[in-house]
Design a protein around this motif. Sequence first.
Motif, short mmCIF file in Angstrom:
data_model
loop_
_atom_site.label_atom_id
_atom_site.label_comp_id
_atom_site.label_asym_id
_atom_site.label_seq_id
_atom_site.Cartn_x
_atom_site.Cartn_y
_atom_site.Cartn_z
N UNK A 71 12.19 -0.72 11.50
CA UNK A 71 12.75 -0.91 9.95
C UNK A 71 11.31 -1.58 9.62
N UNK A 72 11.34 -1.88 8.77
CA UNK A 72 9.68 -2.32 7.75
C UNK A 72 8.48 -2.66 8.10
N UNK A 73 8.33 -2.76 9.40
CA UNK A 73 7.74 -3.44 9.50
C UNK A 73 6.71 -4.38 9.57
N UNK B 2 0.71 -1.22 -0.15
CA UNK B 2 -0.22 -0.49 -0.01
C UNK B 2 0.92 1.45 0.30
N UNK B 3 1.81 1.26 -0.02
CA UNK B 3 3.20 2.58 -0.24
C UNK B 3 3.13 3.43 1.45
N UNK B 4 2.80 2.49 2.17
CA UNK B 4 2.64 2.90 3.67
C UNK B 4 3.53 3.43 4.19
N UNK B 5 3.97 4.74 4.34
CA UNK B 5 5.36 4.70 5.81
C UNK B 5 5.48 3.76 6.61
N UNK B 6 6.65 3.33 7.79
CA UNK B 6 6.41 2.59 8.76
C UNK B 6 5.71 3.25 9.84
#
Length: 472
Positions: free
Chosen positions: A343-345, A121-125
């Motif tokens: 990090x990237x969750x 979904x292009x979400x930020x961490x």
Amino acid sequence: MMKLIGLLLFLRLALSSGSRNRRADVDFECPEVSGMFADPKSCRKFYQCVDNFPYANRCPSPLYFDDVAKFCTFKNEARCGPVATTPAPNVTDEQKATKCDPATCQLPNCYCSSDGTLIPGGLEPSETPQMILITFDDAINELNIKSYRKVFANRTNPNGCPIGGTFFVAHEYTNYQMVQQLHSEGHEIGVYSVSHSSRLEDAGYNEWVNEAVGMREMLRRWADVEKDDILGMRAPHLKPGRNAQYEVLTDYGFAWDSSLSTPPLKVPVWPYTLDHAIPHECRSGTCPTRAFPGVWEIPLNSHYVENFDGGYCPYLDQCVLHNMDADEVFDWLQEDFARYYDGNRAPYVMAFHTSWFQQKRLEQGLTKFLDWATRQDDIWFVTTTQSLLWLTEPTPINNLGSFQAWDCTKRDLPSKPCNLPKSCGLPFKNGKISDTRYMATCFTCPKQYPWLGDTAGSGSETPDVYEPETPK
């Protein structure tokens, strides 16, 4: 796939019983960059290779290293190495899965990224909930049920709902009344296998049907878990069955698998669909090589800390932590977890066998970690399917209050099991083996012990026949 969107007795001792890792003081050359390998001179010793450097380990007495299953077990079960690996079957270039193409592979039916590390979904961490998936493999019975339930007792997610886990159930020695109880409490039930065979990676299509679909039928018949509630599986010993296993998953309506593990990675891998080639090294050597569109894979990223104290492991009980006290185990888990959380969750899969809970310091360290994690407002303990429902609809943390898939108030739980299950003493015959097996269930005892090809335990000479949901 649409159903997803719409919505050892003799348990094996794992490497947690082994000695702490130490640098090899002998001349041993790693056969591969990463992995666990038998000592060529002693069945009690093995090496854990990290970036081509061997760390020496030794199984505790009286255990021996099984070079196929890659853990310490009893002498009569251990296949001493080195054991040559079986080469993967030939797959033509036309059949091989292609590299990720984000332009055509899009949610909710498909997801991939070039190295598997991008957040859906292009979400930020900072916008992404940190999911923790607690999973258990093998039989459920009197030896482990109390320990397993303690993991979840009186713990809730940020929305106030009880935390849940996923249980990959094997048939032998399982108490089906206990499985039914766990299911009625909101936990997810998945398939492990009927026979718990250590050689399924080279099994054919029909064998995987009997193991995977047969186990799903066992759960339906003896634990009252509906087929549509059993959406995924895990291969025994994390040794997936090459393409045959995934053909069965596709044909028989499974939505996901969680059998593939990764080597130690600085950035963990997110779940992905098998529309394209897997985005990481195949640690088992028996991963699928063809595309299986729409089937999700929830990989087990290897657990480790920076100095590799304790080694690395997809199952937490395979890391060598038994010499640590509870606080050291807590610190180890937190350092491992930080690679995801800071990090990237990517989902943090905490996979266990019973052996973890046979050591108080490990259990106490886990308790400290769980108590800490449940105090955070951006950490969520979810089942495997719940994690995939989020993946098909990536929802920022601030909007999770209205995310229906994680809302327990909108969930209809299955009915509770009987209070007094039947203890069935049943005749069992498998090849040259003939004895009495016991099985607990709320339903009428069968004629004989249910097994491959006879999940009803009827004693019929006509084997079970299962109809594919997507016929060839």
